[in-house]
Design a protein around this motif. Structure first.
Motif, PDB file in Angstrom:
ATOM      1  N   LEU A   1      39.151  93.446 -17.770  1.00  0.00           N
ATOM      2  CA  LEU A   1      38.319  91.992 -17.449  1.00  0.00           C
ATOM      3  C   LEU A   1      38.455  91.523 -16.238  1.00  0.00           C
ATOM      4  N   ILE A   2      39.587  91.424 -15.648  1.00  0.00           N
ATOM      5  CA  ILE A   2      39.813  90.659 -14.140  1.00  0.00           C
ATOM      6  C   ILE A   2      38.946  91.773 -13.036  1.00  0.00           C
ATOM      7  N   ASP A   3      39.402  92.986 -13.086  1.00  0.00           N
ATOM      8  CA  ASP A   3      38.767  93.853 -12.325  1.00  0.00           C
ATOM      9  C   ASP A   3      37.363  93.973 -12.429  1.00  0.00           C
ATOM     10  N   ALA A   4      36.657  93.866 -13.346  1.00  0.00           N
ATOM     11  CA  ALA A   4      35.375  93.996 -13.639  1.00  0.00           C
ATOM     12  C   ALA A   4      34.522  92.669 -13.151  1.00  0.00           C
ATOM     13  N   VAL A   5      35.224  91.682 -13.626  1.00  0.00           N
ATOM     14  CA  VAL A   5      34.601  90.195 -12.923  1.00  0.00           C
ATOM     15  C   VAL A   5      34.747  90.194 -11.413  1.00  0.00           C
ATOM     16  N   HIS A   6      36.012  90.520 -11.150  1.00  0.00           N
ATOM     17  CA  HIS A   6      36.143  90.432  -9.537  1.00  0.00           C
ATOM     18  C   HIS A   6      35.202  91.452  -8.664  1.00  0.00           C
ATOM     19  N   ALA A   7      35.115  92.571  -9.376  1.00  0.00           N
ATOM     20  CA  ALA A   7      34.129  93.618  -8.647  1.00  0.00           C
ATOM     21  C   ALA A   7      32.625  92.934  -8.475  1.00  0.00           C
TER      22      ALA A   7
END
Length: 555
Positions: free
Chosen positions: A350-356
């Motif tokens: 979740l964090i990686d997808a939102v941050h991307a």
């Protein structure tokens, strides 16, 4: 005259001795009494009975082993000395067991008083501790003897074809494999399957008063990419309790927006990657990336999000906020902890997808990016930053981590690298320039020097067994029992090998059965933490106090 081998082999094998050994009973009595000494959290009578029984059985085993070792070394007590030893053990042991069981009511009262509970303990319930503990301990000893009997039978069969030492070694290995296989492959796996099936059914329920939203800013609404039923029970609670613009206006006296809340349930897609992509799409649909602040919340095992963590940013920013969370399990955290890899994978996804997606936006037209997590959710958040506190600080605008677990990698590194002289329960790291630990609002202003941005806050109670439980308690005195201690840790608590481990293990079961500020409960402290991590222009300490009072009244 030496006993003939044929006579020894013909002797019937007994599962239970007529009288347990003196050393075994001595060890059981000592450990039973030690199990009543103060721990972190007050216990119910049934939990104390379980702790006493399990600890006594370990003492029984240790005492039996030590006596066997002495016998092997030729040290044996016979005749009058042996009779006197049994008389002393019977008299002193019985008196000690009864006295400590009764005296522990006072210890429990002191613990209850220390956490703001009524110090009175029901005598009729506490009187059940001893008989229940005896029954449970006897059952556990019987099981252990059955395992030993089985091991001997296997060794006897092996001994027909291989040397005795090899037969004994092989029998122990076979018994160990069978026991571990039974526990892990049958009992534990079976219990996990039953628990997951039950939790899956519960996940389909909806709490009273929770209804499907109509606002387009919320997942599960008619405009949402997410079906209301797919959110799960905890997801529906999170969406159904969303703060409204009217509530924020009533608090601030200023016009407000309806906050964005996005939630993706376990049933929404088959893989973590697809669920994370769906969360990003929902944020885009609801306008979450255009708000002033965006908070990624890593959930606990069952997908729960604490409203005391979720609500404050919505009030701080007048509703110009977005929160996003994703479910990864049906199981509660205390079971999900056994398979914590799911939590770390979900947090990172979740964090990686939102941050991307957030990184592609113009720097002056994207929201502040904050991350948060409680308990197992804090672990999931930290695992998304393998490069430690530097990576967390460089990829976010702040973080709130509540009730961390002992496995949290960043917290562990920060605690191990704390400034000299600061205690493990309130570590000071690099003069508090980035990271600060708090149990009260005043702790957030310590050490009083500059606090750079981004800011990372840990809310951590001294009496929280979720934070302090770890296997090393079996053989090593923990640093949190050294002086000075946290104010909410009893000054009478002592460390005993193995005993303290089981005490803190039992404390886990009641870590939430205490008032806010103790154990694993943090109340409205996140209000003050968020106000320090990402304060909006013009926000004051008085505003935090008013919001604190409002949330207390609402809960």
């Amino acid at each position: 005259m030496a006993e003939e081998p044929e006579a020894r082999q013909s002797r019937p094998v007994r599962v239970v001795r007529r009288v347990p050994s003196w050393g075994a009973l001595t060890g059981a009595v000592i450990c039973y009494c030690l199990s009543f000494t103060p721990s972190l959290i007050p216990r119910a009578w049934w939990l104390q009975a379980a702790a006493g029984a399990i600890t006594a059985v370990f003492g029984y085993g240790i005492g039996a082993f030590l006596q066997w070792l002495l016998w092997r070394c030729g040290v044996r007590v016979r005749g009058r000395v042996r009779r006197w030893a049994w008389l002393v053990l019977t008299a002193v042991g019985a008196a000690a067991v009864v006295f400590v069981t009764a005296w522990s009511v006072r210890w429990q009262g002191d613990l209850r008083r220390a956490v703001g509970l009524d110090p009175r303990v029901s005598w009729w319930q506490w009187a059940l501790v001893l008989p229940v503990a005896l029954l449970l301990a006897a059952l556990l000893v019987l099981i252990a003897r059955l395992v030993r009997l089985g091991t001997r039978m296997i060794a006897r069969q092996f001994g027909r074809v291989i040397p005795p030492w090899a037969a004994a070694t092989g029998a122990v290995l076979v018994a160990a494999v069978l026991v571990v296989g039974l526990v892990q492959g049958f009992l534990l796996r079976g219990l996990l399957n039953v628990a997951e099936s039950a939790a899956s059914l519960t996940d389909r329920s909806t709490s009273p008063g929770i209804v499907r939203p109509t606002l387009a800013t919320l997942s599960g609404s008619p405009a949402s990419l997410e079906d209301w039923d797919s959110l799960g029970a905890k997801g529906r609670d999170f969406i159904g309790q969303a703060t409204t613009a009217g509530q924020i206006t009533a608090f601030s006296g200023q016009p407000a927006k309806d906050p964005v809340r996005v939630y993706v349930g376990l049933r929404s897609a088959d893989t973590l990657a697809h669920r994370a992509a769906l969360a990003v799409a929902e944020l885009d649909r609801t306008g979450g990336f255009t708000r002033q602040v965006l908070v990624i919340v890593s959930t606990t095992g069952s997908g729960w999000v604490n409203e005391q963590i979720a609500t404050p940013p919505e009030y701080l920013y007048g509703g110009d906020s977005a929160l996003v969370a994703m479910q990864y399990s049906y199981l509660p955290s205390w079971i999900s902890f056994l398979t914590e890899g799911e939590a770390s994978d979900a947090g990172a996804a979740l964090i990686d997808a939102v941050h991307a997606h957030w990184s592609t936006l113009p720097a002056d037209h994207r929201p502040k990016l904050l991350v948060a997590g409680e308990s197992l959710g804090s672990y999931a958040t930290e695992r998304a930053y393998p490069d430690g506190i530097a990576g967390l600080a460089s990829r976010t605008d702040g973080a709130l981590l509540v009730g961390p677990t002992p496995d949290n990698p960043i917290r562990r590194d920060v605690t191990d690298g704390r400034d000299r002289g600061s205690p493990v329960w309130r570590p000071l790291y690099q003069d508090g320039r980035t990271v600060r630990f708090a149990q009260t609002p005043a702790d957030l202003d310590l050490p009083g020097g500059p606090w750079d941005r981004p800011r990372v806050v840990y809310l951590q109670n001294g009496s929280d067994p979720v934070t302090w439980w770890e296997p090393s308690l079996i053989w090593r005195r923990p640093q949190w029992l050294e002086q000075p201690r946290a104010a909410d840790v009893s000054p009478t608590m002592r460390w005993y090998p193995l005993v303290t481990f089981w005490q803190v293990t039992c404390d886990l079961a009641v870590s939430n059965d205490v008032p806010a500020g103790y154990g694993h409960r943090f109340g409205t402290l996140p209000v003050y933490a968020w106000a320090r991590i990402a304060p909006p222009p013009g926000w004051t300490d008085a505003d935090s106090a008013r919001l604190d009072a409002r949330l207390r009244a609402g809960s």
